[in-house]
Design an enzyme around this catalytic site. Structure first.
Site, PDB file in Angstrom:
ATOM      1  N   TYR A  56     -33.633 -15.039  44.643  1.00  0.00           N
ATOM      2  CA  TYR A  56     -34.474 -16.075  45.243  1.00  0.00           C
ATOM      3  C   TYR A  56     -33.731 -17.403  45.217  1.00  0.00           C
ATOM      4  CZ  TYR A  56     -38.244 -12.666  44.350  1.00  0.00           C
ATOM      5  OH  TYR A  56     -39.028 -11.540  44.290  1.00  0.00           O
ATOM      6  N   HIS A 125     -34.474  -4.561  41.167  1.00  0.00           N
ATOM      7  CA  HIS A 125     -35.180  -5.097  42.324  1.00  0.00           C
ATOM      8  C   HIS A 125     -35.280  -4.086  43.465  1.00  0.00           C
ATOM      9  CE1 HIS A 125     -35.974  -9.251  44.378  1.00  0.00           C
ATOM     10  NE2 HIS A 125     -36.923  -8.387  44.613  1.00  0.00           N
ATOM     11  N   SER A 205     -47.411  -9.502  46.591  1.00  0.00           N
ATOM     12  CA  SER A 205     -48.004  -9.808  47.899  1.00  0.00           C
ATOM     13  C   SER A 205     -49.414  -9.247  48.020  1.00  0.00           C
ATOM     14  CB  SER A 205     -47.122  -9.272  49.039  1.00  0.00           C
ATOM     15  OG  SER A 205     -45.917  -9.990  49.114  1.00  0.00           O
ATOM     16  N   PRO A 206     -50.278  -9.489  47.034  1.00  0.00           N
ATOM     17  CA  PRO A 206     -51.647  -8.958  47.106  1.00  0.00           C
ATOM     18  C   PRO A 206     -52.494  -9.621  48.187  1.00  0.00           C
ATOM     19  CG  PRO A 206     -51.444 -10.449  45.257  1.00  0.00           C
ATOM     20  CD  PRO A 206     -50.051 -10.266  45.798  1.00  0.00           C
ATOM     21  N   ARG A 209     -48.892 -11.400  52.167  1.00  0.00           N
ATOM     22  CA  ARG A 209     -48.028 -12.544  52.516  1.00  0.00           C
ATOM     23  C   ARG A 209     -48.832 -13.685  53.140  1.00  0.00           C
ATOM     24  NH1 ARG A 209     -43.085 -11.050  51.211  1.00  0.00           N
ATOM     25  NH2 ARG A 209     -42.582  -8.842  51.231  1.00  0.00           N
ATOM     26  N   GLY A 210     -50.033 -13.861  52.612  1.00  0.00           N
ATOM     27  CA  GLY A 210     -50.873 -14.964  53.055  1.00  0.00           C
ATOM     28  C   GLY A 210     -51.804 -14.633  54.196  1.00  0.00           C
ATOM     29  N   PHE A 211     -51.574 -13.509  54.874  1.00  0.00           N
ATOM     30  CA  PHE A 211     -52.409 -13.152  56.017  1.00  0.00           C
ATOM     31  C   PHE A 211     -53.875 -13.014  55.594  1.00  0.00           C
ATOM     32  CE2 PHE A 211     -51.070 -11.004  60.235  1.00  0.00           C
ATOM     33  CZ  PHE A 211     -52.090 -11.660  60.932  1.00  0.00           C
TER      34      PHE A 211
END
Length: 330
Positions: A56, A125, A205-206, A209-211
């Site tokens: 990252y 990862h 990403s629960p 990803r923001g959707f």
């Protein structure tokens, strides 16, 4: 916030952790001051698990988290990840590297950037297709024996790989994308495997990803420099189809007088006491909204309604661009 166990080796963390990736990487403009304040606020609210990775940035996320946790080390569980290969100049090679010599070199840099003498949890990862996972796990086990790492994890690994790695050294956590938008682990054997082996599951990403926050109604709502602009689920007809699902989630959330994010997170947390949600944010306001989801109780009717709204396979588009999809379920 209540605590949950990850694995059977003694690792206990908050039911929600904090994914730190977006503080320096992938999701548009960054603000180090606000990010550090967000980490501090998370600790105040009872969050103990903080997740980063060497890729990252590369490296910048570990450095930022290290600054944020200075003087707070004993209050938190620090996890990082290794395996997406970074060359000697700090650039991505596009390869996955699980070779023992690479892991031995990488851990020292991670510890230095974080300003700690050990990691509580160290994940592979992505699984290196060219290195037997037994060799990789053996090298990670050496880091445990050396006191540099306390617990081992895998990210985006197949059920078979999880079993093979766990036979070499106990795996405490498997981290894979899991949400109302991504329910693959329910059907590909991963959840079954971790539960049979007594491994904890960390859902990254629960919020899709923001959707699933309900705040994204057009790709124009995303920053110009944002990974999601090239993510298949945010493209064209896929976006429109997925938005229809989000609208139904918003309707149910409104009935319960909570936000869509809180409903989506509460669903993940309701999937089992061995599941830890890892929403990512770089803002205190979103953090506080997310943490409040831990107090949301879903009824059997709510869960049935969400199963009807977002069954496995409902989401249009792959999770990543094609060149990254090949490294999933390794």
């Amino acid at each position: 916030m209540n605590l949950r166990k990850l694995g059977s080796q003694g690792l206990t963390v908050s039911a929600q952790g904090l994914g730190c990736m977006g503080m320096t990487f992938a999701y548009g403009p960054v603000d180090d001051t606000e990010s550090i304040r967000t980490v501090h606020r998370a600790i105040e609210l009872g969050v103990t698990l903080f997740d980063t990775a060497d890729m990252y940035g590369p490296y910048e996320n570990e450095r930022l988290l290290g600054r944020a946790l200075k003087g707070r080390r004993d209050e938190v569980v620090v996890s990082s990840k290794v395996g997406n290969e970074i060359d000697d100049n700090g650039g991505f090679t596009g390869r996955v590297n699980g070779r023992p010599e690479y892991l031995r070199k990488s851990i020292d840099g991670t510890l230095d950037r974080l300003g700690v003498d050990h990691l509580d949890l160290y994940y592979l990862h992505r699984v290196d297709p060219d290195t037997p996972v037994e060799e990789t796990t053996g090298a990670l086990a050496e880091l445990v024996a050396a006191g540099k790492v306390r617990h081992l994890g895998l990210s985006e690994a197949s059920a078979e790989t999880i079993r093979r790695a766990h036979a070499v050294h106990p795996v405490s956590a498997v981290q894979t994308e899991y949400s109302l938008f991504t329910r693959d682990v329910e059907n590909d054997g991963v959840l079954k495997a971790v539960r049979e082996l007594g491994i904890g599951f960390v859902a990254y990403s629960p919020l899709g990803r923001g959707f699933l926050s309900g705040r994204i109604n057009s790709v124009d709502d995303l920053p110009e420099v944002d990974f999601r602009r090239i993510a298949p689920r945010f493209q064209g007809e896929n976006f429109d189809r997925n938005l229809q699902v989000v609208r139904k989630v918003k309707e149910l959330a409104a009935e319960k007088q909570i936000t869509p994010s809180q409903l989506a997170l509460a669903w993940v947390l309701a999937q089992g006491e061995d599941v830890v949600a890892l929403p990512g944010t770089k803002r205190r306001t979103y953090l506080e909204e997310n943490v409040a989801a831990s107090a949301v109780a879903l009824t059997a009717r709510d869960l049935a309604a969400l199963d009807a709204i977002a069954p496995h396979g409902i989401t249009a588009g792959d999770r990543y661009p094609a060149e990254q999809m090949v490294f999933l379920n390794g």
